[in-house]
Scaffold this motif. Structure first.
Motif, PDB file in Angstrom:
ATOM      1  N   UNK A   1     -21.478 -11.167   6.635  1.00 23.30           N
ATOM      2  CA  UNK A   1     -21.093  -9.882   5.666  1.00 23.30           C
ATOM      3  C   UNK A   1     -19.678  -9.493   6.006  1.00 23.30           C
ATOM      4  N   UNK A   2     -19.017  -9.572   4.833  1.00 21.63           N
ATOM      5  CA  UNK A   2     -17.496  -8.798   4.784  1.00 21.63           C
ATOM      6  C   UNK A   2     -17.379  -7.850   4.068  1.00 21.63           C
ATOM      7  N   UNK A   3     -16.847  -6.693   4.606  1.00 24.22           N
ATOM      8  CA  UNK A   3     -16.544  -5.457   3.962  1.00 24.22           C
ATOM      9  C   UNK A   3     -15.049  -5.480   3.772  1.00 24.22           C
ATOM     10  N   UNK A   4     -14.674  -5.364   2.304  1.00 24.01           N
ATOM     11  CA  UNK A   4     -13.267  -5.134   2.135  1.00 24.01           C
ATOM     12  C   UNK A   4     -12.933  -3.907   1.410  1.00 24.01           C
ATOM     13  N   UNK A   5     -11.823  -3.352   1.589  1.00 20.57           N
ATOM     14  CA  UNK A   5     -11.401  -2.297   0.841  1.00 20.57           C
ATOM     15  C   UNK A   5     -10.178  -1.779   0.845  1.00 20.57           C
ATOM     16  N   UNK A   6      -9.348  -0.969  -0.111  1.00 25.33           N
ATOM     17  CA  UNK A   6      -8.014  -0.544   0.202  1.00 25.33           C
ATOM     18  C   UNK A   6      -8.087   0.737   1.185  1.00 25.33           C
TER      19      UNK A   6
ATOM     20  N   UNK B   1       0.832  -1.167  -0.228  1.00 28.26           N
ATOM     21  CA  UNK B   1       0.015  -0.030   0.068  1.00 28.26           C
ATOM     22  C   UNK B   1       0.753   1.454   0.030  1.00 28.26           C
ATOM     23  N   UNK B   2       0.661   2.164  -0.883  1.00 32.93           N
ATOM     24  CA  UNK B   2       1.545   3.359  -0.864  1.00 32.93           C
ATOM     25  C   UNK B   2       1.271   4.335   0.356  1.00 32.93           C
ATOM     26  N   UNK B   3       2.017   5.271   0.354  1.00 31.35           N
ATOM     27  CA  UNK B   3       2.021   6.086   1.488  1.00 31.35           C
ATOM     28  C   UNK B   3       0.598   6.952   1.370  1.00 31.35           C
TER      29      UNK B   3
ATOM     30  N   UNK C   1      -3.684  -2.911  -2.678  1.00 29.70           N
ATOM     31  CA  UNK C   1      -4.019  -2.644  -4.200  1.00 29.70           C
ATOM     32  C   UNK C   1      -3.040  -3.592  -5.063  1.00 29.70           C
ATOM     33  N   UNK C   2      -3.671  -4.106  -6.252  1.00 34.39           N
ATOM     34  CA  UNK C   2      -3.118  -4.796  -7.012  1.00 34.39           C
ATOM     35  C   UNK C   2      -2.901  -6.325  -6.502  1.00 34.39           C
ATOM     36  N   UNK C   3      -3.171  -6.672  -5.465  1.00 32.43           N
ATOM     37  CA  UNK C   3      -3.015  -8.033  -4.803  1.00 32.43           C
ATOM     38  C   UNK C   3      -4.330  -8.756  -4.486  1.00 32.43           C
TER      39      UNK C   3
ATOM     40  N   UNK D   1     -14.600   0.603 -12.264  1.00 35.10           N
ATOM     41  CA  UNK D   1     -13.646   1.716 -12.773  1.00 35.10           C
ATOM     42  C   UNK D   1     -12.624   2.120 -12.057  1.00 35.10           C
ATOM     43  N   UNK D   2     -12.314   1.774 -10.836  1.00 32.15           N
ATOM     44  CA  UNK D   2     -11.373   2.273 -10.008  1.00 32.15           C
ATOM     45  C   UNK D   2     -10.052   1.148  -9.966  1.00 32.15           C
ATOM     46  N   UNK D   3     -10.324   0.024 -10.530  1.00 36.59           N
ATOM     47  CA  UNK D   3      -9.520  -0.998 -10.631  1.00 36.59           C
ATOM     48  C   UNK D   3      -8.463  -0.996 -11.971  1.00 36.59           C
TER      49      UNK D   3
END
Length: 231
Positions: A71-76, A1-3, A90-92, A111-113
């Motif tokens: 229910x599992x919520x997942x995000x970067x 993950x970027x800074x 991201x990307x993994x 659209x964000x991937x």
């Protein structure tokens, strides 16, 4: 993950947290169309363990929990006031076992991937055979969450990408037509220029949806709403 992405997780992004918004809201047109489809068509198809893959503000959590065992919520990146159950890199691939999910929800994520085909492949990996994915993606939409806004999808491009990823299509329909798209584009422009006016906004939203229901033309649409099944 970027800074920068780590900073977003810490501070929280402002994202839609409820599916139902008032008639004068600048996203009323698109959200009312998505919400109607979710309530009547998509959510009743959900079952078992549900993964909201790119969950944002989790606006459909309450609706899907009625049909889910978990229910599992997942995000970067965390939305303001929301803590994801799983933080993605991201990307993994998602750090979840193969064939461990019954239903995936992916609304306005694709659209964000940047490598969206790898994302679809990971969805296939995560789903059990016969598992369902509830997916929506834009065809016409203003740049948002820049610079992480990469794609818009035609009917044919999205359909083929879904099939190439090992899914069968159960339901595939436009999110409104020309007048919904036109009204939503105007409302987004108006909002970004700082023009509010609740009465004017409600009139624009009502007329746009009224025209859209009577003069159907879905060659121009806000996006696509799909239910697909892992083959």
């Amino acid at each position: 993950m970027s800074q920068s992405e780590q900073s977003e997780v810490q501070t929280g992004l402002e994202r839609i947290r409820v599916a139902e918004v008032p008639i004068d809201h600048h996203h009323y047109i698109v959200l009312s169309l998505l919400n109607a489809w979710m309530e009547t068509v998509a959510a009743p198809m959900a079952s078992g363990v549900v993964l909201d893959y790119g969950c944002g503000g989790q606006p459909y959590r309450r609706l899907l929990e009625c049909y889910a065992t978990r229910y599992i919520g997942a995000d970067v990146a965390a939305a303001a006031g929301i803590k994801p159950d799983v933080v993605l890199t991201p990307g993994k691939p998602a750090p979840l076992p193969d064939a461990s999910i019954d239903t995936i929800l992916s609304t306005q994520v694709l659209e964000h991937v940047y490598d969206f085909k790898s994302y679809l492949a990971d969805c296939s990996r995560l789903l059990r055979p016969g598992g369902k994915m509830i997916l929506s993606a834009p065809m016409h939409w203003r740049h948002h969450e820049t610079p992480y806004d990469y794609w818009r999808f035609t009917r044919f491009g999205l359909w083929k990408s879904i099939e190439d990823s090992g899914f069968g299509i159960l339901d595939f329909r436009p999110c409104g037509g020309f007048f919904a798209m036109l009204g939503q584009a105007f409302m987004d422009y108006r909002n970004e220029k700082g023009k509010r006016g609740q009465f004017t906004a409600s009139i624009i939203n009502r007329i746009s949806l009224w025209l859209d229901g009577r003069l159907a033309d879905t060659d121009d649409t806000l996006g696509w709403m799909c239910i697909v099944e892992k083959l």
